[in-house]
Enzyme design. Structure first.
Site, short mmCIF file in Angstrom:
data_model
loop_
_atom_site.label_atom_id
_atom_site.label_comp_id
_atom_site.label_asym_id
_atom_site.label_seq_id
_atom_site.Cartn_x
_atom_site.Cartn_y
_atom_site.Cartn_z
N HIS A 60 0.80 -1.23 0.00
CA HIS A 60 0.00 0.00 0.00
C HIS A 60 0.82 1.27 0.00
O HIS A 60 0.27 2.36 -0.05
CB HIS A 60 -0.95 0.02 1.20
C1 UD1 Z 1 -1.91 5.55 6.12
C2 UD1 Z 1 -0.60 5.98 6.80
C3 UD1 Z 1 0.44 4.87 6.69
C4 UD1 Z 1 -0.10 3.53 7.14
C5 UD1 Z 1 -1.40 3.22 6.40
C6 UD1 Z 1 -1.98 1.90 6.86
C7 UD1 Z 1 -0.04 8.37 6.73
C8 UD1 Z 1 0.84 9.35 6.09
N1 UD1 Z 1 -0.04 7.14 6.17
O1 UD1 Z 1 -1.68 5.45 4.75
O2 UD1 Z 1 1.54 5.23 7.51
O3 UD1 Z 1 0.86 2.50 6.91
O4 UD1 Z 1 -2.33 4.29 6.65
O5 UD1 Z 1 -3.19 1.62 6.27
O6 UD1 Z 1 -0.70 8.69 7.68
N2 UD1 Z 1 -9.14 5.10 2.34
C9 UD1 Z 1 -10.35 4.43 2.33
N3 UD1 Z 1 -10.86 4.05 3.51
C10 UD1 Z 1 -10.24 4.29 4.69
C11 UD1 Z 1 -9.01 4.97 4.67
C12 UD1 Z 1 -8.47 5.35 3.49
O7 UD1 Z 1 -10.96 4.22 1.29
O8 UD1 Z 1 -10.78 3.92 5.75
C13 UD1 Z 1 -8.56 5.55 1.06
C14 UD1 Z 1 -8.45 7.06 1.03
O9 UD1 Z 1 -9.54 7.63 0.46
C15 UD1 Z 1 -7.19 7.28 0.22
C16 UD1 Z 1 -6.38 6.04 0.46
O10 UD1 Z 1 -7.22 5.06 1.01
O11 UD1 Z 1 -7.48 7.35 -1.15
C17 UD1 Z 1 -5.21 6.32 1.33
O12 UD1 Z 1 -5.59 6.71 2.65
P1 UD1 Z 1 -4.66 7.67 3.53
O13 UD1 Z 1 -5.24 7.84 4.89
O14 UD1 Z 1 -4.31 8.87 2.75
O15 UD1 Z 1 -3.29 6.94 3.66
P2 UD1 Z 1 -2.87 5.42 3.72
O16 UD1 Z 1 -2.31 5.04 2.40
O17 UD1 Z 1 -3.99 4.59 4.24
#
Ligand code: UD1
Length: 385
Positions: free
Chosen positions: A211
């Site tokens: 991821h």
């Molecule tokens: C975040 C953390 C990372 C951790 C990871 C574990 C930061 C900088 N990054 O990254 O350290 O390893 O979580 O999962 O804080 N999304 C969903 N549903 C959710 C959450 C996210 O659909 O419940 C989607 C968001 O819309 C986005 C993507 O997933 O497009 C990424 O989510 P984001 O919170 O930006 O960062 P992670 O990649 O999850």
């Protein structure tokens, strides 16, 4: 009248939930006997899907958050800023003595900086980890959070050394072990009692997670990694619970084909995930926490990154940094499949008691712990730092 000392524990994203669970549990035990402190759990809502958040609270038996900031997704600046603005109001209303943050996500950075600027003491759990890779958003979060925290709880001696090399004095560092491992040890039997998904047999499959933005956000990096995983899947069944970010990219880049050998599934919650990992032949991942969990479970872990902030999992544990070259990934996977890996051991203090050590230290910081004079001394120094 003097009010009870107040702690706020913060969690924001999936990897935070297993780190706060033992701290909340230990506060629960201590609070029942003493009733002398107030502890509130704040969920920033950085992760919000049932599969990325709520299911973890159920599996890990964490109390419902007292406050949910419902921040959601956004760019790094948007997400961090929204958490800061909302958390500032919480600190002003609640007037905590200590804010406890864990890990390295945007919520960790946002809440630590906000609290410290309001004069609130900050404790960082999992301090001192360094990948030395400033292209990782988490590395920036780690550096900034450690810089503003009063008290730094570390998972191993290397992390303590990193902090000392950055000029942090010894009295701010407390080597307590790894709360993520507390959670693993506490839940392992429950996880092992779950049946394996149909068609999988013990040690007869691999688990993949992927991821990191650097691996999944561009087609140039994701395509070769996905092809390497596909090659592995031609030899051994591969289960791939895909993070929403990765699912979106696979779809967007047209990498999902019918007839693939990879079993691509939705993210799974904690117990089914640990059940899968603990009975796998090996794991291929770019996660941080999974490097630690596989070390304790003694399952080979091939990490698809060029660096790790958790080098102890390579020197003592089962972790191999395989980088992102697809040929090397496939070659190493086949090697592990045929020959396994050598001996491994479990790092010191990854023993299930880290949450208790942390809470003992925090209670000492507010003058409430009678166990461990060194920590009480430490607390006094920290309070004036
Ligand atoms: C975040 C953390 C990372 C951790 C990871 C574990 C930061 C900088 N990054 O990254 O350290 O390893 O979580 O999962 O804080 N999304 C969903 N549903 C959710 C959450 C996210 O659909 O419940 C989607 C968001 O819309 C986005 C993507 O997933 O497009 C990424 O989510 P984001 O919170 O930006 O960062 P992670 O990649 O999850």
């Amino acid at each position: 009248m003097k009010t009870r000392p107040k702690f706020i524990v913060v969690a924001g994203a999936r990897p935070n939930f297993m780190k706060i669970a033992p701290i909340m549990a230990s506060f629960g035990k201590n609070n029942i006997t003493s009733g002398k402190v107030s502890v509130k759990l704040v969920h920033t809502g950085q992760h919000y899907d049932r599969k990325m958040s709520d299911d973890f609270f159920t599996d890990l038996e964490i109390q419902a958050p007292d406050i949910n900031l419902a921040i959601g997704s956004g760019t790094h600046a948007e997400q961090t800023a929204r958490v800061m603005m909302a958390f500032e109001q919480i600190c002003l209303q609640e007037k905590p003595d200590w804010v406890v943050v864990v890990g390295d996500v945007n919520s960790t950075l946002a809440c630590s900086v906000t609290a410290r600027k309001l004069g609130v003491n900050v404790a960082h759990v999992e301090a001192g980890l360094r990948s030395r890779d400033m292209s990782m958003p988490e590395e920036i979060n780690r550096l900034c959070t450690d810089a503003v925290s009063n008290l730094l709880f570390t998972t191993d001696e290397l992390a303590g050394n990193n902090l000392r090399n950055e000029g942090v004095s010894d009295d701010r560092i407390d080597f307590v072990g790894n709360t993520m491992i507390d959670t693993l040890l506490r839940n392992l039997n429950k996880a092992l009692s779950l049946p394996l998904p149909a068609g999988l047999r013990e040690r007869g499959y691999a688990v993949v997670t992927l991821h990191r933005p650097s691996n999944v956000d561009s087609v140039e990096t994701l395509r070769p990694l996905f092809h390497a995983i596909q090659k592995v899947a031609e030899q051994i069944p591969v289960v791939f619970p895909a993070h929403p970010r990765t699912q979106n990219s696979l779809q967007k880049f047209g990498l999902l084909k019918t007839g693939m050998d990879i079993r691509l599934i939705e993210p799974v919650s904690y117990l089914p995930f640990i059940s899968l990992v603990s009975r796998a032949c090996f794991v291929l991942t770019d996660s941080g926490g999974i490097q630690e969990e596989t070390t304790v479970l003694k399952i080979p872990c091939l990490t698809m990154r060029n660096n790790t902030e958790r080098p102890i999992t390579c020197t003592l544990g089962t972790n191999i940094l395989v980088g992102t070259d697809p040929e090397r990934i496939v070659r190493t996977a086949f090697d592990v499949l045929n020959h396994g890996i050598g001996k491994s051991s479990i790092p010191p203090k990854w023993d299930g008691a880290s949450g208790d050590r942390i809470v003992t230290a925090l209670l000492a910081c507010v003058g409430l712990s009678d166990s461990g004079i060194p920590r009480a001394v430490l607390a006094k120094k920290v309070a004036t730092s």
